[in-house]
Structures are given as structure tokens and as C-alpha cells.
Design a protein around this motif. Structure first.
Motif, PDB file in Angstrom:
ATOM      1  N   VAL A 196       1.016  -1.242  -0.034  1.00  0.00           N
ATOM      2  CA  VAL A 196       0.144   0.048   0.115  1.00  0.00           C
ATOM      3  C   VAL A 196       0.965   1.383  -0.006  1.00  0.00           C
ATOM      4  CG1 VAL A 196      -1.695   1.301   1.202  1.00  0.00           C
ATOM      5  CG2 VAL A 196      -1.984  -1.304   0.968  1.00  0.00           C
ATOM      6  N   ALA A 197       1.922   1.141   0.800  1.00  0.00           N
ATOM      7  CA  ALA A 197       2.799   2.441   0.755  1.00  0.00           C
ATOM      8  C   ALA A 197       3.442   2.607  -0.533  1.00  0.00           C
ATOM      9  CB  ALA A 197       3.873   2.495   2.047  1.00  0.00           C
ATOM     10  N   ARG A 198       3.951   1.589  -1.154  1.00  0.00           N
ATOM     11  CA  ARG A 198       4.584   1.798  -2.485  1.00  0.00           C
ATOM     12  C   ARG A 198       3.718   2.255  -3.365  1.00  0.00           C
ATOM     13  NH1 ARG A 198       7.407  -2.563  -2.091  1.00  0.00           N
ATOM     14  NH2 ARG A 198       5.738  -4.109  -2.945  1.00  0.00           N
ATOM     15  N   GLU A 199       2.487   1.939  -3.395  1.00  0.00           N
ATOM     16  CA  GLU A 199       1.269   2.120  -4.322  1.00  0.00           C
ATOM     17  C   GLU A 199       0.836   3.625  -4.082  1.00  0.00           C
ATOM     18  OE1 GLU A 199      -1.632   1.846  -7.216  1.00  0.00           O
ATOM     19  OE2 GLU A 199      -0.025   0.437  -6.674  1.00  0.00           O
ATOM     20  N   ALA A 200       0.843   4.105  -3.036  1.00  0.00           N
ATOM     21  CA  ALA A 200       0.623   5.501  -2.509  1.00  0.00           C
ATOM     22  C   ALA A 200       1.871   6.307  -2.521  1.00  0.00           C
ATOM     23  CB  ALA A 200      -0.284   5.485  -1.274  1.00  0.00           C
ATOM     24  N   GLY A 201       2.931   5.826  -2.687  1.00  0.00           N
ATOM     25  CA  GLY A 201       4.089   6.881  -2.421  1.00  0.00           C
ATOM     26  C   GLY A 201       4.481   7.399  -1.342  1.00  0.00           C
ATOM     27  N   VAL A 202       4.046   6.657  -0.278  1.00  0.00           N
ATOM     28  CA  VAL A 202       4.352   7.313   1.077  1.00  0.00           C
ATOM     29  C   VAL A 202       5.016   6.178   1.970  1.00  0.00           C
ATOM     30  CG1 VAL A 202       2.227   8.720   0.941  1.00  0.00           C
ATOM     31  CG2 VAL A 202       2.079   6.495   1.923  1.00  0.00           C
ATOM     32  N   SER A 203       5.357   6.637   3.164  1.00  0.00           N
ATOM     33  CA  SER A 203       6.109   5.663   4.002  1.00  0.00           C
ATOM     34  C   SER A 203       4.977   4.727   4.682  1.00  0.00           C
ATOM     35  CB  SER A 203       6.738   6.386   5.194  1.00  0.00           C
ATOM     36  OG  SER A 203       5.594   6.931   5.949  1.00  0.00           O
TER      37      SER A 203
ATOM     38  N   ARG B 139      -5.001   9.530  -1.079  1.00  0.00           N
ATOM     39  CA  ARG B 139      -4.039   8.510  -2.131  1.00  0.00           C
ATOM     40  C   ARG B 139      -3.922   7.227  -1.275  1.00  0.00           C
ATOM     41  NH1 ARG B 139      -0.068  12.443  -2.295  1.00  0.00           N
ATOM     42  NH2 ARG B 139       1.696  10.890  -1.672  1.00  0.00           N
ATOM     43  N   VAL B 140      -3.956   7.289   0.145  1.00  0.00           N
ATOM     44  CA  VAL B 140      -3.566   6.231   0.762  1.00  0.00           C
ATOM     45  C   VAL B 140      -4.925   5.175   0.880  1.00  0.00           C
ATOM     46  CG1 VAL B 140      -3.209   5.174   3.254  1.00  0.00           C
ATOM     47  CG2 VAL B 140      -1.941   6.901   2.393  1.00  0.00           C
ATOM     48  N   LEU B 141      -5.968   5.848   1.020  1.00  0.00           N
ATOM     49  CA  LEU B 141      -7.300   5.078   1.020  1.00  0.00           C
ATOM     50  C   LEU B 141      -7.530   4.451  -0.428  1.00  0.00           C
ATOM     51  CD1 LEU B 141      -9.419   7.458   2.933  1.00  0.00           C
ATOM     52  CD2 LEU B 141      -8.193   5.189   3.833  1.00  0.00           C
ATOM     53  N   GLY B 142      -7.270   5.298  -1.314  1.00  0.00           N
ATOM     54  CA  GLY B 142      -7.362   4.671  -2.846  1.00  0.00           C
ATOM     55  C   GLY B 142      -6.254   3.685  -3.152  1.00  0.00           C
ATOM     56  N   ALA B 143      -5.086   3.445  -2.352  1.00  0.00           N
ATOM     57  CA  ALA B 143      -4.003   2.323  -2.690  1.00  0.00           C
ATOM     58  C   ALA B 143      -4.657   1.248  -1.675  1.00  0.00           C
ATOM     59  CB  ALA B 143      -2.805   2.937  -1.988  1.00  0.00           C
ATOM     60  N   VAL B 144      -5.244   1.369  -0.652  1.00  0.00           N
ATOM     61  CA  VAL B 144      -5.598   0.532   0.116  1.00  0.00           C
ATOM     62  C   VAL B 144      -6.697  -0.221  -0.359  1.00  0.00           C
ATOM     63  CG1 VAL B 144      -7.269  -0.286   2.345  1.00  0.00           C
ATOM     64  CG2 VAL B 144      -5.356   1.326   2.512  1.00  0.00           C
TER      65      VAL B 144
END
Length: 390
Positions: free
Chosen positions: A7-14, A35-40
Motif C-alpha cells: 500500500v505504501a509503495r502504491e501510494a508513494g508514502v511511508s 491517496r492512501v485510501l485509494g491504494a488500500v
């Protein structure tokens, strides 16, 4: 299966940012959160519930303690509590104590270990020290008739007095003076409160009447045992008020088995208004304790404690009221006569081969014996006159 790293890699965050978004443990900007919820969603990631509870200090789970799932009152209550918990985004863990204080203590300890957000205790067989322990561990709790609200603690109080008062007044208005009460286990606070409400009401409305008390267990068999004691005792009551519907139904079973009719010979009232009460034969008059309202308001009080732990808990008052059905009627004019009538009916049924039953024979003998000597003399004189005329 996707992980938090995916999920972190998909959203570009830690991974820390993903954790903060999922657990709401730190402020994250709306853009990053989206962005995080979309990646989840794209990764099909399901957070580890145990890990979330460790991160936040609590889970999205509530504990529920009830006394007896074989009593239809409790499944109906569980249904209302589960629905209210779901509306607030919480799951529910159910435990059944079977009126055993040790099991209650065991389940409460388990709830503490699981880091549940709160506990709904719908039973009265609980050591108050456990309630204090829950509060000391910042676990919100709602209990039933166990004391006063405090930090992390709310109390649901059922107004047993109002419903039982209505029941006694209803029976008195129908001419009943000999009223029996079938109570629950004396060690339970709810049973003690119902018994005290009955005693107080009898003192107000029938101060000179001899109240009769029978010990039950809140179960069907307890009502049957109490009814057998009534039938064996001298001077059977004209009405019975039971501390719950299951015992009232048990009383009705035994009364019918003894050849008595409800309500012609004995009126019966229950307490709770379980679903089966309306379908009894005859339909049971009962005091309604509204389960849907009880469950909903208990969860509302618990959620207030969970969301605002700094506030004191609240007192929730639940009303009770009488629902009149066909199991109550006018008091028999002479209740003492109904017992021989029931025995006579049973004897007639036993002698169903066409011969005269023993009860009927005995009754005929008693009637002949009751004819006085003067009456017999007059009958003999009339017979002599008819002989002379012929």
C-alpha cells in the motif's frame, strides 16, 4: 495477499503514514489520506485488527455479557445491541454466563486482555470489583442495575416498580385478593428488585392480604416447580405474578395439567414480554421490558463513554408497562371449589369407559347423606297417601 508495504509503495508514502491514516493516530493532509485510501482499495488490503488495537490502544470491538441465551429475552436483547454497535462501526463479542459469577469474571478478564473498547454487562451476577477494574484500565462499561455512574461507567436502571405496580393494580381491579409471586434467584439483584416491588405494591393495595412467595430460577422448570407447590398447598391463590415470562409459562403448564382453566380458575401474569408470550394459550398478560430500547440506549451510553473518556458516565432509565392479554380475568367467586372440580374432571376422564366415575359416585353419596331426616319423613308420608288413593 497485500501488505502495508504494498500500500505504501502504491501510494508513494511511508508505511508509517499508511498506519496513521488507517488508525487515525496522527494528522494527515486530505490529499495524502485520499491517496492512501485509494491504494488500500486497489491493493485489496485488510488491516490487521490486532495490530490496529496495539497501535491505537483499543479495538473496534465491544464485549457483551448476558445471563442465559436459552431465555428468549436475551437473544432479542442481543439483536438490538448488535444492531446499535454495527451502526457505530463496532463488532461484538458475545458471552453467556448461565448465571454463574465465576464465568462472568472470566469473560470480563478476557475482554480486558483483548483490549475491547467497551463492555455491555446485561447481567447482575457480577462482582463490583470487576467493574472498578474495567474502569481503572480505561475500558468503558455499561452495566445493568449495579450502581451509580462514574468515570468510564454508565448504569442502565430498569423501573421494575412501575410495571409490577400496574400488574398488581390490574389484578386487584379484577377482584383478586389471594395473589402469589414466583421470584427469581435471591442472589440476583434484578430478582431482588422485582420481589421488593411486588411486596411494596401489595402493602399499598392489599395491606391485610397474606402474600405468597415461591422461589424460582428464571427458567421454565422453575415456574413448573412453583406451581406444583401452590397446588399442593392449602388455599390456592386466584392469581399468580411471575418475575419473568418463562416461569409464568411454566406455571400455566402445571395449572392446565391439574385440570384448571386460565383465567377462569387462576389468572397469570409474566414479566419481560418475550415474543412467545403473545402466542401462549391463552396469550400471556405480562409486564413489558422493551429490549430494543434497552439495547439501543445501552450502546449509546457506551459510545459516549468511548468517545469522551474524560466525562462521567450517565444514568439511563428504562420504563416498564403492563400489556393486558387473555391470561387474566375476574377472580373466581370461590377458589376453594375449583380444586375439587379439577380433581373430579380428572377422575371422569380416567373412568371414560362409560361407567360412573369414583368422584361422581362419591358426590352422589354425599348428596344422599345431606338429605335430613325431616325431608325423608315428608317424602314417606306423600308416598303413603298415594298408596291409599290407589
Amino acid at each position: 495477499m497485500s501488505s502495508i508495504k504494498d500500500v505504501a509503495r502504491e501510494a508513494g508514502v511511508s508505511t508509517a503514514t499508511v498506519s496513521h491514516v488507517i488508525n487515525n493516530t496522527r494528522f494527515v493532509s486530505d490529499g495524502v489520506r485520499a491517496r492512501v485510501l485509494g491504494a488500500v482499495e486497489r491493493c485489496g488490503y485488510y488491516p490487521n485488527a490486532h495490530a490496529r488495537s496495539l497501535a491505537s490502544g483499543r479495538s473496534q470491538t465491544l464485549g457483551l455479557v448476558v445471563s442465559d441465551l436459552s431465555n428468549p429475552f436475551f437473544p432479542e436483547l442481543v439483536k438490538s445491541i448488535e444492531a446499535a454497535a454495527f451502526e457505530h462501526g463496532f463488532d461484538l463479542i458475545l458471552s453467556n454466563t448461565n448465571y454463574d459469577p465465576d464465568r462472568t469474571s472470566h469473560y470480563v478478564q478476557r475482554f480486558i486482555e483483548r483490549k475491547v473498547a467497551g463492555v455491555v454487562i446485561m447481567t447482575s451476577e457480577l462482582d463490583t470489583a470487576l467493574v472498578d477494574e474495567l474502569a481503572s484500565r480505561d475500558v468503558s462499561v455499561v452495566f445493568l442495575d449495579l450502581g451509580k455512574p462514574g468515570v468510564h461507567m454508565s448504569n442502565v436502571s430498569v423501573n421494575y416498580d412501575a410495571g409490577i405496580e400496574e400488574a398488581v393494580v390490574h389484578l386487584v381491579s379484577l377482584g383478586h385478593r389471594e395473589i402469589a409471586f414466583v421470584g427469581g434467584p435471591e442472589r440476583l439483584r434484578s430478582a431482588a428488585r422485582r420481589l421488593e416491588a411486588f411486596r411494596n405494591s401489595m402493602r399499598r393495595h392489599l395491606p391485610r392480604a397474606r402474600a405468597r412467595f415461591y422461589r424460582g430460577d428464571f427458567k421454565l422448570d422453575g415456574g413448573r416447580r412453583a406451581a406444583r407447590e401452590m397446588l399442593a398447598a392449602r388455599g390456592r391463590p386466584t392469581a399468580v405474578l411471575a418475575a419473568n415470562d418463562l416461569m409464568a409459562l411454566g406455571v400455566m403448564v402445571e395449572l392446565r395439567a391439574a385440570g384448571l382453566q386460565i383465567p377462569r380458575d387462576v389468572s397469570v401474569i409474566g414479566f419481560d414480554d418475550i415474543a412467545f408470550a403473545a402466542y401462549a394459550e391463552p396469550p400471556l398478560t405480562t409486564v413489558c421490558l422493551p429490549r430494543a430500547e434497552l439495547g439501543r440506549r445501552a450502546v449509546e451510553a457506551l459510545m459516549a463513554n468511548v468517545e469522551h473518556p474524560e466525562r462521567r458516565g450517565v444514568q439511563v432509565n428504562i420504563p416498564t408497562f403492563l400489556i393486558t392479554r387473555a391470561s387474566t380475568g375476574r377472580a373466581a367467586t370461590n377458589a376453594a371449589e375449583t380444586a375439587p372440580r379439577a380433581r373430579c374432571a380428572a377422575a371422569d376422564a380416567k373412568d371414560g369407559d362409560g361407567s360412573e366415575g369414583t368422584a361422581a359416585k362419591g358426590g352422589a353419596k354425599r348428596r344422599r347423606a345431606a338429605v335430613g331426616p325431616q325431608v325423608r319423613a315428608r317424602r314417606a308420608a306423600r308416598g303413603g297417601k298415594r298408596d291409599k288413593a290407589r
